[in-house]
Design an enzyme around this catalytic site. Structure first.
Site, short mmCIF file in Angstrom:
data_model
loop_
_atom_site.label_atom_id
_atom_site.label_comp_id
_atom_site.label_asym_id
_atom_site.label_seq_id
_atom_site.Cartn_x
_atom_site.Cartn_y
_atom_site.Cartn_z
N ARG A 57 0.73 -1.15 0.38
CA ARG A 57 0.11 -0.32 0.10
C ARG A 57 1.33 0.91 -0.23
NH1 ARG A 57 -2.51 -3.96 1.66
NH2 ARG A 57 -1.06 -4.33 3.23
N THR A 58 1.95 1.06 0.76
CA THR A 58 2.77 2.14 1.24
C THR A 58 3.43 2.84 -0.54
OG1 THR A 58 2.33 2.14 3.95
CG2 THR A 58 4.28 4.01 2.51
N LYS A 86 25.85 -4.11 -2.46
CA LYS A 86 27.55 -4.27 -3.15
C LYS A 86 28.67 -3.92 -2.11
CE LYS A 86 25.74 -4.53 -8.02
NZ LYS A 86 25.84 -3.70 -9.28
N ARG A 107 11.71 4.60 2.02
CA ARG A 107 11.77 2.71 3.62
C ARG A 107 12.87 2.37 3.87
NH1 ARG A 107 5.72 -0.61 4.49
NH2 ARG A 107 5.01 1.46 5.11
N HIS A 135 6.84 6.53 11.24
CA HIS A 135 5.51 6.44 9.79
C HIS A 135 4.52 7.74 9.73
CE1 HIS A 135 3.61 4.63 6.40
NE2 HIS A 135 3.53 3.00 6.66
#
Length: 337
Positions: A57-58, A86, A107, A135
């Protein structure tokens, strides 16, 4: 706060007047989110959507919000598909990718990581969730949803009665929501969780210092009897050492239609940041509530679009230009809204 060109990293940035501004702009975005109009105000602009932790969703909501303003989206999902695998540092990643984007949504599983990234970025960064920390856009869309639901019941955010249920220790959505509610008056917070997954003490004290009433309980039924909002959260399995450890708490607080009918007031609004865990051993928010008109979880998800559209428009200073670059929608939109 000054939104133009700013990072959005924490609820700590916002005064109540800032929240009012965001909500006012979000309301203006609704015709575009509902496909009544289209706008090309961000034509040529690029969102770097960088999600180093699982999201549906986000991630999609950020991308759709930017697309609905006319912009384009470039995505990186997971560590394995990025140069971080890496050994590249967040600093170097920020320096490089901020040269490719006009704004970045990010995120990351580590608390504080998005702020570290933003410190090296050359463009604004929006926090899409950093570990167990915060959040902010979820909290904003949650409060926007609460405000709309309460308005329909002739109620305001001041004096709100809310129960937060489930994993309050690792659930970053409730952490940010508690911070946001501290901008309002006379809120009743009922915090319902296993003792081992209780709300962090610093947030409890913050709420009490703001003059709010805070009740802490392990009893679901008695704690949801007199609330406006029942906000359920899932057990944050990804924050535990193993699934077996998470299983110790899974399914402890199950809200279903029977519990709702017996213990909640008739107009109590049911919310959840999603995803809800519908597996048989969890089922914290039963699907038998899907026909309940007070179940707001999908309206809540829809509101994520307009909140994120508002933030992008404010950060990139195009709020007053959105309508000037609008035109009728030329495709079939059906009856989704």
């Amino acid at each position: 706060m000054e939104f133009v060109g700013s990072h959005i990293l924490s609820i700590d940035q916002f005064a109540r007047t800032d929240i009012d501004k965001i909500f006012a702009v979000a309301a203006k975005m609704e015709p575009y989110a509902q496909r009544e109009r289209a706008t090309s105000v961000l034509n040529g602009a690029i969102l770097g959507n960088m999600f180093f932790e699982a999201s549906t969703r986000t991630r999609v909501s950020f991308g759709c919000a930017f697309n609905l303003l006319g912009g384009e989206v470039r995505e990186t999902t997971g560590f394995e598909s990025s140069a971080l695998a890496k050994g590249e540092s967040l600093h170097d990643t920020a320096r490089v990718l901020s040269g490719y984007s006009d704004v970045i949504a990010m995120r990351h599983p580590q608390a504080g990581s998005v702020s570290d990234f933003a410190s090296a970025s050359r463009v604004p960064v929006v926090n899409g969730g950093d570990g167990v920390n915060e959040h902010p856009t979820q909290a904003l869309l949650d409060l926007y949803t609460i405000e709309k639901e309460m308005r329909g019941r002739k109620r305001e955010l001041d004096g709100l009665r809310i129960a937060m249920i489930g994993d309050l220790k690792f659930g970053r959505t409730v952490h940010s929501l508690v911070k946001l509610l501290c901008r309002y008056r006379d809120v009743e917070l009922h915090l319902i969780s296993p003792a081992a997954l209780c709300m962090p003490e610093a947030l409890v004290e913050m709420a009490r210092s703001a003059g709010h009433t805070v009740q802490i309980s392990e009893n679901l039924e008695s704690s949801i009897a007199h609330v406006d909002i029942a906000y359920s959260t899932r057990i944050q399995e990804e924050r535990f050492g193993s699934r077996a450890e998470a299983d110790l708490y899974r399914g402890k607080f199950r809200l279903n239609q029977s519990v709702y009918t017996q213990h909640c007031e008739p107009n109590t609004v049911i919310m959840h940041p999603l995803p809800r865990d519908s597996r048989a051993d969890a089922n914290e928010l039963s699907t038998d509530l899907d026909g309940n008109p007070n179940l707001a979880i999908f309206r809540q998800a829809d509101n994520g679009i307009v909140i994120r559209m508002a933030l992008f428009a404010m950060i990139l200073d195009v709020v007053e230009q959105v309508d000037k670059h609008s035109h009728p929608v030329r495709w079939y939109t059906g009856s989704r809204f």
